[in-house]
Design a protein around this motif. Structure first.
Motif, PDB file in Angstrom:
ATOM      1  N   PHE A   2       6.838   9.467 -10.300  1.00 49.17           N
ATOM      2  CA  PHE A   2       5.744   8.620 -10.798  1.00 49.17           C
ATOM      3  C   PHE A   2       5.721   8.579 -12.320  1.00 49.17           C
ATOM      4  CE2 PHE A   2       4.314   9.422  -6.474  1.00 49.17           C
ATOM      5  CZ  PHE A   2       3.928   8.151  -6.093  1.00 49.17           C
ATOM      6  N   GLU A  17       4.303   4.603  -2.961  1.00 48.25           N
ATOM      7  CA  GLU A  17       3.173   5.476  -2.650  1.00 48.25           C
ATOM      8  C   GLU A  17       2.822   5.380  -1.175  1.00 48.25           C
ATOM      9  OE1 GLU A  17       0.078   4.309  -5.250  1.00 48.25           O
ATOM     10  OE2 GLU A  17       0.864   5.402  -6.992  1.00 48.25           O
ATOM     11  N   GLN A  59       5.719   0.576  -7.043  1.00 46.13           N
ATOM     12  CA  GLN A  59       5.040   1.873  -7.058  1.00 46.13           C
ATOM     13  C   GLN A  59       4.103   1.993  -5.878  1.00 46.13           C
ATOM     14  OE1 GLN A  59       2.804   2.601 -10.589  1.00 46.13           O
ATOM     15  NE2 GLN A  59       2.233   4.678  -9.988  1.00 46.13           N
TER      16      GLN A  59
END
Length: 681
Positions: free
Chosen positions: A589, A648, A644
């Motif tokens: 991340f 996730e 992202q």
């Protein structure tokens, strides 16, 4: 005795010969006595004149005297009768002795008689007789003397006298008298007035004819004498005039030219000499006019002259021609010398003025506005120098012509040494040419210096123009960087390419800046060389530095943005890069956070203007261009964000799956002890 001597008495008509004749052919003498007292002396004089007119032959026949005493006193009549010893008869008895036709009207006859007319014609006859006789004697003397003088020409001038009367007039009078005698015959036959006493018996017509014949003969001889005398006189006058012309030309005329040797030291001096020469020519022209007239006279005499005069005339003509032609040649030669001197001084003056003008241009300060003005000035100088060279060549030619003419002056040097007399003139001509050559050489040297200086000024202007052009180019590069160098690339590779292009662009700008600096340094050196202290590079150097600083700041900003874009795209591409051959790689991340942070920084950077050292600001491109670049960054950040979120979610699913598996494993492990226990049991 002539009637002229007693003309007042003759006009009184005291007695007259009417032309009538008695029966014996004797002449009738009429004495008309009047009532007034008659002067016996006057009557005697009248009778003496009248009785002297008839010839001896006529006198031998006697006279018939008519004494008209009808209007006079007796004592007067008696006195006359006694004086003349005549016989008295009455008037009515006259016809016994005389025919009526021989008597005048007063005696009852028909004979016409006009005393005044008779007297006038008698005067004419006597005048002609007197003048012709005198003229004949004079012509005889003149002709006789001329014949004797032909053998003694030295004494000819002693007898060159003229007759007392004009032969032409006397001949004309005689011819008129003879014509009247031949027409009237003295008897009134044509009905007019007669004067009969002058008939053949009185020898009137034969005497006139004889006198006319003698006059014509003597006059013809006299005309020949006059012709010979005139020719001789004309020849002597010509000889005298020839000597006068020759003596003047060889004396005062030659002396005037003898003193004229100078050519002057200026155009005004040569003009004064020309004016003096014109005065000399004017004096000579008067004598040349005499020469022309004499030459014509000699030519006429040669055409009509005798053989004995031809040699002398030709000698005079040759002598006159030789003297005049020689003097005319000398005048022409002197005129040519003065004309050449005037032309030489004129060219010298013109050349001096040209050199003064050229020197004035060279001594003046040079302050041209630009290179074109310098080129024009150089062209003007070259034209001036070329004109000076041409005029100097013309001066040399004129000077050489003048020197050659003076060297040929020996033909009429009047015994003088030409080299000595012309030494000052030759030195002056050579001195003028040498002086002009030196002045031209000095001007040429100054022109060379001025040419070098002006060429340096051309270089100075060129450097200044090129330096200003470099500033313009740099400004254009700055403007192009701000307006067109706005792309940030779609990926790292494109950003890398843009960086490479930008470095090359900066190199071009750097070389332009360096070129401008070198040109400005050259202008400083040229100003020092030209000693142009009042001239400098002006605001070109500050402008160049200012633009360069602006370009440098803009370039650095551009590089910074491209580097941020490269970092952003590199980070984003690492996240978005998918390789089917490799298993999925779990991305930290932190990478997403880096992309997010770099992207936001880049977006913030795009909204910030470029701030220059002077405080001014400038944006890259237009707002729409910046919005387009920002939108592309945002789009990529959105994709990364979605990646992202997807990661996730996948990680969350994976965690849930792991938790489920863990629970299952735990459950399995919990069941295994039970099985073991049961098995043990």
């Amino acid at each position: 005795m002539e009637a002229t001597a007693i003309l007042p008495i003759m006009k009184k008509r005291l007695a007259f010969l009417s032309g009538g004749k008695d029966r014996r052919s004797g002449l009738i003498l009429t004495i008309p006595l009047c009532s007034e007292q008659t002067n016996m002396d006057e009557l005697s004089a009248t009778l003496g004149y009248l009785l002297g007119i008839p010839s001896e032959k006529c006198k031998a026949r006697g006279f018939t005297v008519i004494v008209d005493g009808r209007k006079s006193q007796w004592n007067i009549v008696k006195t006359v009768v006694l004086m003349l010893q005549v016989i008295l008869v009455s008037a009515n008895k006259l016809t016994r002795y005389i025919e009526p036709c021989q008597l005048t009207e007063e005696f009852g006859g028909s004979l016409v008689y006009d005393h005044i007319d008779w007297l006038n014609k008698r005067l004419v006859f006597e005048k002609f007789t007197r003048e012709s006789t005198s003229l004949l004697d004079e012509l005889a003397i003149i002709n006789g003397n001329e014949k004797g003088n032909q053998q003694d020409k030295e004494r000819a001038m002693d007898y060159n006298f003229l007759p007392s009367f004009d032969p032409e007039t006397v001949l004309q009078t005689g011819h008129e008298l003879l014509s009247e005698l031949q027409q009237c015959r003295f008897n009134g036959s044509d009905g007019g007035v007669s004067w009969s006493p002058m008939d053949d018996e009185l020898l009137a017509q034969p005497q006139v004819m004889k006198l006319l014949d003698s006059l014509r003969e003597q006059y013809t001889r006299y005309q020949e004498v006059c012709r010979q005398r005139s020719k001789r006189t004309q020849l002597e006058e010509i000889q005298q005039k020839v000597m006068q012309v020759a003596n003047w030309l060889e004396g005062p005329g030659t002396e005037q030219l003898r003193t004229q040797w100078g050519i002057g030291d200026s155009i005004s001096a040569s003009q004064a000499l020309q004016q003096k020469h014109e005065e000399i020519e004017s004096k000579h022209s008067e004598w040349f006019a005499v020469y022309v007239e004499l030459n014509q006279q000699i030519a006429a005499l040669l055409n009509a002259g005798d053989e004995e005069d031809l040699v002398e005339l030709k000698g005079l003509q040759q002598q006159l021609s030789d003297v005049c032609y020689q003097q005319a040649s000398q005048l022409e030669f002197r005129q040519n010398i003065l004309q050449s001197a005037h032309e030489f001084h004129g060219v010298a003056q013109d050349l001096s003025q040209q050199l003064d003008g050229l020197l004035g241009m060279l001594c003046a300060d040079v302050a041209p506005a630009d290179g074109a003005a310098i080129q024009q000035t150089l062209k003007h100088l070259e034209e001036k120098l070329k004109s000076v060279a041409g005029t100097l060549q013309g001066l040399r030619e004129k000077g050489q012509v003048l020197l050659d003419q003076m060297s040929n002056q020996a033909s009429w040097a009047y015994g003088k040494d030409v080299a000595i007399e012309n030494k000052e003139n030759v030195e002056h001509i050579q001195g003028v040419m040498e002086d002009m050559q030196l002045r031209k050489q000095r001007c040429e040297d100054m022109v060379d210096v001025r040419r070098l200086k002006m060429l340096q000024m051309v270089q100075l202007f060129k450097c200044e123009e090129d330096a200003a052009q470099a500033v313009e180019w740099l400004s254009e590069l700055l403007e192009a960087q701000l307006k067109t160098h706005i792309r940030l690339g779609d990926d790292a590779q494109e950003v890398k390419s843009l960086l490479e292009k930008h470095r090359k662009f900066v190199d071009v700008a750097q070389s332009t800046y360096d070129y401008g600096r070198q040109l400005l340094q050259a202008t400083v050196v040229l100003c020092q060389s030209l000693r142009c202290t009042t001239r400098s590079s002006g605001d070109t150097l500050p402008r160049l530095n200012r633009v360069w600083k602006q370009f440098t700041v803009t370039s650095e900003e551009r590089v910074h943005r491209l580097e941020m874009a490269s970092t952003f795209h590199t980070a984003a591409e690492k996240i978005l890069k998918e390789c089917p051959e490799q298993p999925k790689v779990r991305i930290d991340f932190e990478a997403y956070e880096e992309v997010e942070a770099v992207g936001k920084s880049l977006l913030d950077r795009l909204t910030v203007p470029v701030v220059y050292p002077d405080g001014t600001e400038q944006f890259f491109g237009s707002p729409s261009d910046m919005a387009s670049s920002a939108e592309h960054v945002r789009e990529k950040m959105k994709i990364v964000g979605m990646k992202q979120l997807q990661q996730e979610e996948e990680e969350e699913e994976e965690q849930q799956l792991q938790q489920q598996q863990q629970q299952e494993e735990e459950e399995e492990e919990g069941e295994k002890p039970d099985e073991t226990a049961s098995a043990n049991s």
